[in-house]
Design an enzyme around this catalytic site. Structure first.
Site, short mmCIF file in Angstrom:
data_model
loop_
_atom_site.label_atom_id
_atom_site.label_comp_id
_atom_site.label_asym_id
_atom_site.label_seq_id
_atom_site.Cartn_x
_atom_site.Cartn_y
_atom_site.Cartn_z
N GLN A 13 -90.99 7.21 -18.77
CA GLN A 13 -90.80 8.15 -19.88
C GLN A 13 -90.74 7.45 -21.23
O GLN A 13 -91.33 7.93 -22.21
CB GLN A 13 -89.56 9.01 -19.65
CG GLN A 13 -88.23 8.30 -19.72
CD GLN A 13 -87.06 9.27 -19.65
OE1 GLN A 13 -87.23 10.49 -19.74
NE2 GLN A 13 -85.86 8.74 -19.46
N ASP A 40 -96.90 -5.63 -11.83
CA ASP A 40 -95.61 -5.61 -11.15
C ASP A 40 -94.80 -6.78 -11.69
O ASP A 40 -95.08 -7.95 -11.39
CB ASP A 40 -95.81 -5.75 -9.63
CG ASP A 40 -94.52 -5.72 -8.85
OD1 ASP A 40 -93.44 -5.76 -9.48
OD2 ASP A 40 -94.58 -5.67 -7.60
N ALA A 64 -88.31 -0.68 -15.76
CA ALA A 64 -86.96 -0.83 -15.22
C ALA A 64 -86.81 0.00 -13.96
O ALA A 64 -87.51 0.99 -13.76
CB ALA A 64 -85.92 -0.40 -16.25
N ASP A 106 -76.32 1.45 -21.82
CA ASP A 106 -74.88 1.56 -22.04
C ASP A 106 -74.09 1.32 -20.76
O ASP A 106 -72.89 1.03 -20.81
CB ASP A 106 -74.54 2.93 -22.60
CG ASP A 106 -74.99 4.08 -21.68
OD1 ASP A 106 -76.09 3.98 -21.11
OD2 ASP A 106 -74.25 5.07 -21.55
N TYR A 129 -76.75 -0.51 -10.80
CA TYR A 129 -77.72 -0.40 -11.88
C TYR A 129 -77.23 -1.15 -13.12
O TYR A 129 -77.95 -1.98 -13.69
CB TYR A 129 -77.98 1.06 -12.21
CG TYR A 129 -78.71 1.28 -13.51
CD1 TYR A 129 -80.06 0.93 -13.64
CD2 TYR A 129 -78.06 1.83 -14.62
CE1 TYR A 129 -80.73 1.12 -14.84
CE2 TYR A 129 -78.72 2.02 -15.81
CZ TYR A 129 -80.05 1.67 -15.93
OH TYR A 129 -80.71 1.85 -17.12
#
Length: 298
Positions: A13, A40, A64, A106, A129
């Site tokens: 996105q 990749d 990511a 964040d 993550y």
């Protein structure tokens, strides 16, 4: 001077929004895009070949592993992309003598603060993550002096899998929804972040050592409930939102595989001071994302 940019992760996105922002930005940007099938980043030699082939003057990494909950059961895959992939890019950039702009999150913070997080605050991620993104930041800093790490938060866009598109889907299917109201952050429109990234990229041609970590988000803060409320309030009638009851709930009533920080508001003053970047309020981003979504909805 023509700035030759190599964009990794162009299929995500943010990558799509960077491509659109490049179209809207006049002059001086020559951007080559590589999605996951074309490059990749977990493959070190593939990264080196890409830089040798395209010979960019700057690399932007929008690639990511971003599925926060799935990362809890797939830590190796998350590490391969968010830490090792970032390291491969940084080392290749060091070898080629070019800078890297890398996007982080964040979620490197634990949310125990009640003041907006500044760039120098210690990281303490609560989930896989966040840990893999923090380790990616660390390997970039250790491998490449000429880097810009951009931390952002609660990213949304008119396309892809994100909170806004999920709310619009659920909002057309259900009359009642319950949304977490005790996690606070800065919702950020990917289109605004994309323009900010390209503004930084263009400034690197003439800048004097701007390297380091910067926080960039839309201004203002809210909860997931507040964001959902705004999405439904601002959505045009043609989208067919049928939600009549939107209920705020605590985190404990909506268990997830990954623990989220309760407070991950980012202080963005450093980016404003260094680059003159101050993004508009997050509600403005929601409005513009909804217009794009509506334009692409049959």
């Amino acid at each position: 001077m023509n700035l030759r940019i190599l964009l990794c992760g162009s299929g995500g996105q943010l990558g799509r929004e960077i491509q659109q922002a490049a179209v809207e930005t006049r002059g001086g940007l020559d951007i080559t895009t590589l999605d996951r099938t074309a490059l990749d980043i977990t493959k070190r030699k593939a990264v080196q070949r890409a830089l040798s082939t395209h010979r960019p003057s700057l690399l932007i990494n929008a690639a990511a592993y971003t599925d926060v909950d799935r990362a809890e059961s797939e830590p190796e895959q998350a590490l391969a992309v968010n830490r090792d992939g970032a390291g491969h890019l940084a080392m290749a950039c060091a070898g080629a003598g070019i800078p890297l702009i890398h996007v982080s999150t964040d979620y490197v913070f634990d949310g125990r603060s009640r003041c907006p997080y500044q760039e120098m605050d210690p990281v303490s991620p609560l989930n896989v993550y966040g840990r893999t993104k923090a380790e990616g930041e660390a390997v970039i800093r250790a491998s490449l002096r000429e880097h810009i790490i951009i931390r952002t938060s609660w990213l949304f866009a008119a396309q892809g899998r994100n909170f806004l598109t999920t709310m619009l889907r659920l909002g057309r299917e259900r009359e009642a929804l319950s949304i977490v109201n005790d996690q606070e952050g800065c919702p950020t429109f990917a289109g605004d972040l994309a323009h900010a990234i390209l503004q930084i990229a263009a400034s690197l041609i003439h800048s004097d050592s701007p390297w380091g970590t910067f926080h960039i988000c839309n201004s203002g803060e809210t909860t997931w409930y507040g964001l959902a409320r705004s999405i439904f309030d601002l959505a045009p009638p043609t989208l067919g939102i049928c939600v009549k009851n939107l209920t705020p709930i605590p985190t404990e009533d909506f268990p997830t595989a990954a623990e989220r920080p309760r407070y991950s508001v980012l202080d963005c003053r450093k980016a404003d001071k260094r680059f003159g970047i101050e993004l508009p309020p997050w509600r403005s981003g929601v409005e513009r994302a909804l217009k794009v979504f509506q334009a692409h909805t049959p």
